[in-house]
Design a protein around this motif. Sequence first.
Motif, mmCIF file in Angstrom:
data_model
loop_
_atom_site.group_PDB
_atom_site.id
_atom_site.type_symbol
_atom_site.label_atom_id
_atom_site.label_comp_id
_atom_site.label_asym_id
_atom_site.label_seq_id
_atom_site.Cartn_x
_atom_site.Cartn_y
_atom_site.Cartn_z
ATOM 1 N N CYS A 114 0.814 -1.217 0.000
ATOM 2 C CA CYS A 114 0.000 0.000 0.000
ATOM 3 C C CYS A 114 0.850 1.270 0.000
ATOM 4 C CB CYS A 114 -0.932 0.015 1.220
ATOM 5 S SG CYS A 114 -2.233 -1.229 1.155
ATOM 6 N N TYR A 122 -2.228 -7.182 1.849
ATOM 7 C CA TYR A 122 -2.630 -6.117 0.929
ATOM 8 C C TYR A 122 -3.817 -5.270 1.432
ATOM 9 C CZ TYR A 122 -6.495 -9.102 -0.742
ATOM 10 O OH TYR A 122 -7.628 -9.886 -0.833
ATOM 11 N N GLU A 156 2.025 0.965 -4.268
ATOM 12 C CA GLU A 156 1.038 0.936 -5.350
ATOM 13 C C GLU A 156 -0.092 1.931 -5.097
ATOM 14 O OE1 GLU A 156 -0.625 -2.709 -6.697
ATOM 15 O OE2 GLU A 156 1.229 -3.848 -6.438
ATOM 16 N N ASP A 157 -0.729 2.379 -6.167
ATOM 17 C CA ASP A 157 -1.910 3.250 -6.040
ATOM 18 C C ASP A 157 -3.019 2.492 -5.318
ATOM 19 O OD1 ASP A 157 -0.537 5.162 -7.394
ATOM 20 O OD2 ASP A 157 -1.603 4.915 -9.304
ATOM 21 N N CYS A 158 -3.663 3.169 -4.359
ATOM 22 C CA CYS A 158 -4.652 2.498 -3.504
ATOM 23 C C CYS A 158 -6.005 3.193 -3.522
ATOM 24 C CB CYS A 158 -4.151 2.461 -2.056
ATOM 25 S SG CYS A 158 -2.715 1.406 -1.811
ATOM 26 N N CYS A 159 -7.014 2.399 -3.174
ATOM 27 C CA CYS A 159 -8.356 2.932 -2.927
ATOM 28 C C CYS A 159 -8.650 2.800 -1.433
ATOM 29 C CB CYS A 159 -9.407 2.200 -3.753
ATOM 30 S SG CYS A 159 -9.513 0.425 -3.419
ATOM 31 N N VAL A 215 0.306 5.581 2.797
ATOM 32 C CA VAL A 215 -0.584 4.900 1.851
ATOM 33 C C VAL A 215 -0.741 5.776 0.606
ATOM 34 C CG1 VAL A 215 -2.880 3.922 1.474
ATOM 35 C CG2 VAL A 215 -1.798 3.746 3.732
ATOM 36 N N PHE A 249 -8.393 0.045 3.265
ATOM 37 C CA PHE A 249 -7.695 0.431 2.041
ATOM 38 C C PHE A 249 -6.931 -0.758 1.475
ATOM 39 C CE2 PHE A 249 -5.482 1.821 5.858
ATOM 40 C CZ PHE A 249 -4.254 1.179 5.763
ATOM 41 N N CYS A 250 -6.746 -0.722 0.158
ATOM 42 C CA CYS A 250 -5.993 -1.774 -0.529
ATOM 43 C C CYS A 250 -5.561 -1.240 -1.882
ATOM 44 C CB CYS A 250 -6.845 -3.037 -0.694
ATOM 45 S SG CYS A 250 -8.125 -2.926 -1.960
ATOM 46 N N PRO A 251 -4.598 -1.898 -2.540
ATOM 47 C CA PRO A 251 -4.208 -1.468 -3.888
ATOM 48 C C PRO A 251 -5.387 -1.569 -4.846
ATOM 49 C CG PRO A 251 -2.554 -2.933 -2.967
ATOM 50 C CD PRO A 251 -3.736 -2.984 -2.029
#
Length: 308
Positions: free
Chosen positions: A24, A89, A27-30, A134, A51-53
């Motif tokens: 996290c 993740y 990588e780009d995460c939501c 993050v 949150f996660c990638p």
Amino acid sequence: MDLSPFETDNSVSCRLSSQIPDVCRTEDCCLGIDEAGRGPVLGPMVYGICFCPISKKEELKNSKVADSKTLTETERENLFEKLDEAKSYVGWALQILSPNTISTSMLQRTKYNLNALSHDTAIGLVKYALDSGVQLKEVFVDTVGPADKYEDKLSKLFPGIEVTVRPKADSLFPIVSAASICAKVARDRVVKAWNFTEDLGEVDTDYGSGYPNDPKTKAWLLKYLDPVFGYPQFVRFSWSTAQTLMESKGVAVHWDDDEEDGEKAAQRRNNKSMLSYFSASAGVNDRMQTHQTHRFFTDRRLKSLDTL
């Protein structure tokens, strides 16, 4: 989920969090935001983020996360365990707002309503994720108040992040569903294991749902209403349900005001003046009585004085 930091002092707000997955930070995460326990008169409100990638969105969806309100307690617990097992993740954080925090915030001199408290809590959790490294690119939020205004507010606060605010986002976006599950599991566990600091004896834990219109909840509120000191800190005393019961069942007390000649005004109204609890005569009476001083006074180290 270790709730001990909150259980040590459940009168204040407390933040809990998982480890931040390394992925996290690279990588780009939501990130999804949701809450549990907004409406009840009993217990805390818990705000959660998960949150996660972005690359793991489909994997999260396949775990069958759903709006926590549509799940049984067992289903929520099982899904939380799945999220915990996916810690390589998936990350989460919670802000537990105690009933005392909610009520004192809402009743302070400067108006601070539940919507403002909710917004600030959600914003604080997003800032926590960013400060933890993050790499947020997308944020999905279950709305509080008008969705378009809330979305605009968050977009201005977090430029460069795509913000989506929708009603019932917990049923639309798996990452919000995951946040909903984390928040609900934490609230259920806290309520079930609530540590009453007040001397209430063996407490009846059949609270009902905790919502103001629940007959079991109303009966519990009536049972544990102290006519002088009100409710234990498990209760949100700013809720109208609690206030109405206190006004109708509590002891009437006159708060002294110099302009009204406090002591005499209280006598005219056949009420006790607050100063009478601290007068010299009250101190003598206290020493003659055998019951223990109420914790309201001992917690604040208040004592009656014969002389100044």
